[in-house]
Design a protein around this motif. Structure first.
Motif, PDB file in Angstrom:
ATOM      1  N   ASP A 435     -91.597  96.732  59.407  1.00  0.00           N
ATOM      2  CA  ASP A 435     -91.135  98.010  59.573  1.00  0.00           C
ATOM      3  C   ASP A 435     -89.881  98.350  60.062  1.00  0.00           C
ATOM      4  O   ASP A 435     -89.370  97.821  60.964  1.00  0.00           O
ATOM      5  CB  ASP A 435     -92.120  98.901  60.250  1.00  0.00           C
ATOM      6  CG  ASP A 435     -92.301 100.305  59.983  1.00  0.00           C
ATOM      7  OD1 ASP A 435     -91.046 100.762  60.005  1.00  0.00           O
ATOM      8  OD2 ASP A 435     -93.308 100.761  59.630  1.00  0.00           O
ATOM      9  N   PRO A 436     -89.027  98.983  59.324  1.00  0.00           N
ATOM     10  CA  PRO A 436     -87.638  99.109  59.754  1.00  0.00           C
ATOM     11  C   PRO A 436     -87.387 100.138  60.861  1.00  0.00           C
ATOM     12  O   PRO A 436     -86.429 100.240  61.234  1.00  0.00           O
ATOM     13  CB  PRO A 436     -86.926  99.368  58.533  1.00  0.00           C
ATOM     14  CG  PRO A 436     -87.878  99.950  57.748  1.00  0.00           C
ATOM     15  CD  PRO A 436     -88.973  99.581  58.044  1.00  0.00           C
ATOM     16  N   LYS A 437     -88.559 100.870  61.239  1.00  0.00           N
ATOM     17  CA  LYS A 437     -88.641 101.864  62.326  1.00  0.00           C
ATOM     18  C   LYS A 437     -88.620 101.170  63.678  1.00  0.00           C
ATOM     19  O   LYS A 437     -88.265 101.788  64.523  1.00  0.00           O
ATOM     20  CB  LYS A 437     -89.622 102.826  61.960  1.00  0.00           C
ATOM     21  CG  LYS A 437     -89.300 103.623  60.715  1.00  0.00           C
ATOM     22  CD  LYS A 437     -90.411 104.820  60.675  1.00  0.00           C
ATOM     23  CE  LYS A 437     -92.047 104.331  60.477  1.00  0.00           C
ATOM     24  NZ  LYS A 437     -92.205 103.643  59.365  1.00  0.00           N
ATOM     25  N   VAL A 438     -88.880  99.960  63.640  1.00  0.00           N
ATOM     26  CA  VAL A 438     -89.149  99.101  64.830  1.00  0.00           C
ATOM     27  C   VAL A 438     -87.670  99.111  65.732  1.00  0.00           C
ATOM     28  O   VAL A 438     -86.901  98.330  64.964  1.00  0.00           O
ATOM     29  CB  VAL A 438     -89.859  97.985  64.952  1.00  0.00           C
ATOM     30  CG1 VAL A 438     -89.882  97.454  66.328  1.00  0.00           C
ATOM     31  CG2 VAL A 438     -91.226  98.196  64.461  1.00  0.00           C
ATOM     32  N   PHE A 443     -80.695  95.035  65.194  1.00  0.00           N
ATOM     33  CA  PHE A 443     -79.848  94.126  66.315  1.00  0.00           C
ATOM     34  C   PHE A 443     -79.992  92.544  65.720  1.00  0.00           C
ATOM     35  O   PHE A 443     -79.316  91.574  65.959  1.00  0.00           O
ATOM     36  CB  PHE A 443     -80.047  94.213  67.668  1.00  0.00           C
ATOM     37  CG  PHE A 443     -79.456  93.283  68.865  1.00  0.00           C
ATOM     38  CD1 PHE A 443     -78.282  93.038  68.891  1.00  0.00           C
ATOM     39  CD2 PHE A 443     -80.365  92.494  69.192  1.00  0.00           C
ATOM     40  CE1 PHE A 443     -77.828  92.284  69.787  1.00  0.00           C
ATOM     41  CE2 PHE A 443     -79.848  91.208  69.893  1.00  0.00           C
ATOM     42  CZ  PHE A 443     -78.678  91.330  70.310  1.00  0.00           C
ATOM     43  N   ALA A 444     -81.429  92.234  65.514  1.00  0.00           N
ATOM     44  CA  ALA A 444     -82.013  90.829  65.349  1.00  0.00           C
ATOM     45  C   ALA A 444     -81.472  90.388  63.921  1.00  0.00           C
ATOM     46  O   ALA A 444     -81.861  89.339  63.383  1.00  0.00           O
ATOM     47  CB  ALA A 444     -83.305  90.741  65.501  1.00  0.00           C
ATOM     48  N   GLY A 445     -80.861  91.288  63.206  1.00  0.00           N
ATOM     49  CA  GLY A 445     -80.533  90.859  61.736  1.00  0.00           C
ATOM     50  C   GLY A 445     -81.892  91.122  60.918  1.00  0.00           C
ATOM     51  O   GLY A 445     -82.040  90.703  59.663  1.00  0.00           O
ATOM     52  N   MET A 446     -82.590  91.877  61.390  1.00  0.00           N
ATOM     53  CA  MET A 446     -83.692  92.096  60.512  1.00  0.00           C
ATOM     54  C   MET A 446     -83.918  93.433  59.699  1.00  0.00           C
ATOM     55  O   MET A 446     -82.744  94.067  60.109  1.00  0.00           O
ATOM     56  CB  MET A 446     -85.182  92.070  61.684  1.00  0.00           C
ATOM     57  CG  MET A 446     -85.239  90.713  62.071  1.00  0.00           C
ATOM     58  SD  MET A 446     -86.029  89.502  61.177  1.00  0.00           S
ATOM     59  CE  MET A 446     -87.533  89.866  61.040  1.00  0.00           C
ATOM     60  N   PRO A 447     -84.911  93.962  59.093  1.00  0.00           N
ATOM     61  CA  PRO A 447     -84.742  94.914  58.584  1.00  0.00           C
ATOM     62  C   PRO A 447     -84.440  96.273  59.291  1.00  0.00           C
ATOM     63  O   PRO A 447     -84.675  96.711  60.298  1.00  0.00           O
ATOM     64  CB  PRO A 447     -85.973  95.224  57.817  1.00  0.00           C
ATOM     65  CG  PRO A 447     -86.660  94.134  57.945  1.00  0.00           C
ATOM     66  CD  PRO A 447     -86.142  93.427  59.282  1.00  0.00           C
ATOM     67  N   SER A 448     -83.327  96.989  58.529  1.00  0.00           N
ATOM     68  CA  SER A 448     -83.268  98.357  58.917  1.00  0.00           C
ATOM     69  C   SER A 448     -83.485  99.011  57.627  1.00  0.00           C
ATOM     70  O   SER A 448     -83.423  98.443  56.697  1.00  0.00           O
ATOM     71  CB  SER A 448     -81.756  98.694  59.123  1.00  0.00           C
ATOM     72  OG  SER A 448     -80.851  98.548  57.936  1.00  0.00           O
ATOM     73  N   ALA A 449     -83.655 100.245  57.510  1.00  0.00           N
ATOM     74  CA  ALA A 449     -84.281 101.073  56.472  1.00  0.00           C
ATOM     75  C   ALA A 449     -82.988 100.954  55.465  1.00  0.00           C
ATOM     76  O   ALA A 449     -83.222 100.588  54.262  1.00  0.00           O
ATOM     77  CB  ALA A 449     -84.337 102.457  56.831  1.00  0.00           C
ATOM     78  N   ALA A 450     -81.865 100.862  55.719  1.00  0.00           N
ATOM     79  CA  ALA A 450     -80.632 100.940  54.634  1.00  0.00           C
ATOM     80  C   ALA A 450     -80.708  99.422  54.052  1.00  0.00           C
ATOM     81  O   ALA A 450     -80.261  99.266  52.828  1.00  0.00           O
ATOM     82  CB  ALA A 450     -79.394 101.219  55.377  1.00  0.00           C
ATOM     83  N   GLY A 556     -93.187 109.723  65.965  1.00  0.00           N
ATOM     84  CA  GLY A 556     -91.845 110.526  66.259  1.00  0.00           C
ATOM     85  C   GLY A 556     -90.757 109.614  65.719  1.00  0.00           C
ATOM     86  O   GLY A 556     -89.715 110.522  65.694  1.00  0.00           O
ATOM     87  N   VAL A 557     -90.787 108.397  65.112  1.00  0.00           N
ATOM     88  CA  VAL A 557     -89.731 107.873  64.755  1.00  0.00           C
ATOM     89  C   VAL A 557     -89.340 108.094  63.376  1.00  0.00           C
ATOM     90  O   VAL A 557     -90.359 107.833  62.584  1.00  0.00           O
ATOM     91  CB  VAL A 557     -89.604 106.373  64.937  1.00  0.00           C
ATOM     92  CG1 VAL A 557     -88.666 105.531  64.627  1.00  0.00           C
ATOM     93  CG2 VAL A 557     -90.094 105.958  66.414  1.00  0.00           C
ATOM     94  N   THR A 558     -88.046 108.481  62.774  1.00  0.00           N
ATOM     95  CA  THR A 558     -87.570 108.627  61.666  1.00  0.00           C
ATOM     96  C   THR A 558     -86.193 107.813  61.614  1.00  0.00           C
ATOM     97  O   THR A 558     -85.379 108.041  62.419  1.00  0.00           O
ATOM     98  CB  THR A 558     -87.590 110.220  61.269  1.00  0.00           C
ATOM     99  OG1 THR A 558     -88.549 110.825  61.335  1.00  0.00           O
ATOM    100  CG2 THR A 558     -87.019 110.267  60.034  1.00  0.00           C
ATOM    101  N   SER A 559     -86.327 107.033  60.475  1.00  0.00           N
ATOM    102  CA  SER A 559     -85.105 106.168  60.164  1.00  0.00           C
ATOM    103  C   SER A 559     -83.995 107.348  59.573  1.00  0.00           C
ATOM    104  O   SER A 559     -84.142 107.870  58.636  1.00  0.00           O
ATOM    105  CB  SER A 559     -85.252 105.289  59.202  1.00  0.00           C
ATOM    106  OG  SER A 559     -85.945 104.224  59.747  1.00  0.00           O
ATOM    107  N   ASP A 560     -82.818 107.249  60.441  1.00  0.00           N
ATOM    108  CA  ASP A 560     -81.537 107.938  59.591  1.00  0.00           C
ATOM    109  C   ASP A 560     -81.089 107.241  58.581  1.00  0.00           C
ATOM    110  O   ASP A 560     -79.790 106.656  58.723  1.00  0.00           O
ATOM    111  CB  ASP A 560     -80.753 108.379  60.605  1.00  0.00           C
ATOM    112  CG  ASP A 560     -79.780 109.628  60.007  1.00  0.00           C
ATOM    113  OD1 ASP A 560     -79.863 109.715  59.161  1.00  0.00           O
ATOM    114  OD2 ASP A 560     -79.192 110.103  60.971  1.00  0.00           O
ATOM    115  N   VAL A 561     -81.685 107.002  57.462  1.00  0.00           N
ATOM    116  CA  VAL A 561     -81.082 105.980  56.669  1.00  0.00           C
ATOM    117  C   VAL A 561     -80.161 106.573  55.892  1.00  0.00           C
ATOM    118  O   VAL A 561     -79.119 105.668  55.280  1.00  0.00           O
ATOM    119  CB  VAL A 561     -82.283 105.807  55.664  1.00  0.00           C
ATOM    120  CG1 VAL A 561     -82.712 107.091  54.558  1.00  0.00           C
ATOM    121  CG2 VAL A 561     -81.986 104.626  54.878  1.00  0.00           C
TER     122      VAL A 561
END
Ligand code: SF4
Length: 614
Positions: A435-438, A443-450, A556-561
């Motif tokens: 889940d990219p919201k985590v 930082f870890a090179g793992m998924p961001s939403a974008a 409450g977490v929303t990605s600012d994609v």
């Protein structure tokens, strides 16, 4: 000639049976390295825009990298490329195992297929010679049978990649399998292979990959292994593989739960069944890709309980555990072993398969489909028997499984009745299981939403975005394993040094990363020519927290994609609306021909009275 390369590519026209060997210009290797880098350049140059992904005009390539089959640890991978029938755009997938090195030992850096064969065939590459052979006796058989039959025919040293019945029946989430469970699974490339009536590729040979400085390459390998031992990485991955954290990830918010809409600590409160010791409970032996010191994979004993999967079924990887486990509300690890076996034997992507069942479960729970639709299967959350039964129907395209077998986007269209609101995908493809919201993933090179959204293969995970993606592209092109080489190479300058030792060309890291950037641009240019702008990729709201969850670790977490994409596009010097790379960027990357195509003089901003742009 550069070290690390066999210096030959094979082109096979399946419609005519004609084959041609080509010796690429050194510039192709220097600029695009290998894997999907070379694949992207060749597909852009030789494929017309707008071809039917399942038609004769699509080009399917399997390409190794310069570090495949060398002392570089994790140098075991090949990349598969084609236009994806699942997304309609650029498609790639890659796999470890033993096939990548074997293709080089048989004399080729890569093989590309066009056309469609009249009857099922397989390609046999034997020590530099290639021939198409009849595969009628293999058509309809699963991947385990196919691999064993071809090895029996050509000897145990022959290595095989193949499709199963899912690829033959053109499931758009079909995979390409080797070693009974190593999968080039994403993008539906198994369906492309099926559409071409290409059942398998067999590679056999004992040629040596030329290494410019073998002594240094071997020394670097030893040092890298010692370094990894010191970090504890080898022991941890050898013992549990990637599946050692499925339980904690289900509760931290990392793994999607109940079709990306649930909350682990509430909806799957007891994750004991996904504990790492449960995952290895039926382990027979630990196995790995070609010459990998981590050997992070496992082979299971035959299932003796309710689920009778055969011996040799692969130990579960994290992504499979997530998709067929928490994302379906399921914590019965033996059922996941069974469903994973079905996917591997029939050749289907486990990430997509799990996401599709989760989608169907949510449709069922909400009355959009009933037992009348599902062939009597009660698709409630966490019903592991229903999960296995539905995966079996999907891989065989039977009954309701036929409705589901082309991914959630198409399944939702077939079902109608509002099902599309539960179809969680990005640009047509089911997303990876992080889940990219985590917080901390980026930082870890793992998924961001974008990263999921903007990737040329949408929904692909573990690739980072912005300039951080350059190392991922380079790694995939070099033919090395992301787990053991890319992430762990960060502990030392192994990428640059190993490339120098193998190829004999001392290129600074900046230059190698520039190759990664060029490759990222090339994949993107393929999509632009297909009329695809990643900003218009469909992105299901749950993936980015719109609306946000009301409880649990991601409350409450929303990605600012949009902000992520804005930054990503600016950092890459791509237009923030059209996403077209600037002329300056294309020239800087040496893509002059494409710069002229996209930015002819009449399209260039002109200076003069009134200023730029007039
Ligand atoms: S770390 Fe695992 S996936 Fe990577 S090369 Fe080694 S055995 Fe293969």
């Amino acid at each position: 000639m550069l070290g690390g390369y066999m210096g030959k590519l094979l082109f096979v026209d399946l419609s005519t049976g004609k084959m041609a060997e080509e010796t690429p210009d050194e510039k192709l290797y220097l600029d695009f390295v290998g894997g999907y880098g070379i694949g992207a350049r060749i597909l852009y140059d030789r494929m017309k825009a707008g071809v039917d992904p399942l038609g004769p005009g699509n080009i399917l390539g399997m390409i190794t990298g310069p570090l495949t089959g060398t002392p570089a640890i994790g140098g075991a991978r090949y990349g598969a490329v084609a236009k994806s029938p699942l997304t309609g755009g650029w498609g790639d997938a890659n796999s470890g195992g033993h096939f990548g090195p074997a293709l080089k030992f048989a004399g080729f850096d890569g093989v590309f297929f066009t056309g469609i064969s009249e009857k099922p065939v397989y390609l046999f590459i034997d020590d530099g010679k290639a021939e198409l052979r009849d595969a009628a006796h293999l058509w309809g058989k699963d991947t385990y049978f196919t691999e064993e039959a071809l090895k029996a025919e050509h000897g145990g040293v022959a290595k095989v990649i193949c499709i199963g019945p899912a690829g033959e029946k053109l499931s758009l989430v079909a995979s390409i399998i080797t070693h009974k469970g190593d999968a080039a699974a994403r993008s539906g490339l198994g369906a492309v292979m099926g559409s071409k009536k290409l059942k398998a590729i067999v590679a056999r040979g004992d040629r040596k990959v030329p290494i410019a400085d073998m002594e240094t390459a071997n020394r670097l390998r030893r040092e890298h292994i010692e370094d990894l031992k010191g970090s504890g990485f080898l022991e941890r991955f050898h013992y549990y593989g990637t599946g050692g954290h499925a339980d904690t990830s289900a509760h931290s918010g990392d793994t999607p739960v109940r079709n990306w809409g649930g909350i682990g600590v509430i909806d799957v409160p007891d994750v004991t069944g996904l504990n790492k010791d449960m995952v290895i409970a039926n382990l027979d032996k630990r196995i790995g890709c070609w010459r990998c010191p981590a050997a992070c994979k496992g082979s299971l004993k035959a299932g003796t309980g309710e689920y009778k999967y055969p011996a040799g079924n692969h130990r579960l990887e994290y992504e499979t555990l997530g998709a067929l486990g928490a994302n379906c509300g399921n914590t019965d690890v033996e059922s996941i072993n069974m469903a994973s076996h079905l996917c591997n034997a029939y050749g289907m992507d486990t990430i997509s398969a799990g996401t599709i069942v989760a989608f169907a479960m949510e449709c069922y729970e909400n009355g959009i489909i009933t037992k009348n639709d599902t062939d009597g299967i009660e698709l409630n959350w966490g019903n592991h028997r229903a999960l296995v039964a539905m995966v079996e129907k999907m891989v065989k395209r039977e009954g309701f499984g036929d409705v589901l077998a082309d991914g959630v986007k198409i399944a939702a269209g077939r079902i109608g009745r509002g099902a599309e609101k539960f179809a969680v995908h990005i640009g047509g493809q089911e997303a990876g299981m992080h889940d990219p919201k985590v917080a901390g993933h980026q930082f870890a090179g793992m998924p961001s939403a974008a990263m999921y959204w903007m990737n040329s293969t949408p929904g692909r995970h573990s690739q980072a975005f912005g300039p951080a993606s350059f190392i991922s592209h380079l790694n995939n092109a070099m033919g090395t394993c992301m787990i053991i080489f890319q992430w762990q190479a960060a502990r030392g300058p192994y990428t640059q040094r190993m490339m120098t030792a193998v190829t004999g060309r001392d290129r600074p890291m900046e230059e190698l990363l520039r190759c990664g950037e060029r490759i990222g641009n090339m994949r993107h240019l393929f999509n632009l020519r297909e009329g695809i702008n990643p900003l218009k990729h469909y992105l299901h709201g749950r993936i980015i927290g719109r609306p946000p969850q009301e409880d649990g670790p991601l409350a409450g977490v929303t990605s600012d994609v949009e902000a992520e994409a804005w930054w990503h596009l600016g950092a890459l010097d791509w237009d923030r609306i059209t996403t077209i790379p600037s002329r300056h960027k294309l020239l800087e990357l040496g893509l002059n021909d494409i710069a002229e195509e996209l930015w002819p003089p009449e399209k260039m901003p002109r200076m003069g009275p009134g200023g730029p742009g007039r």
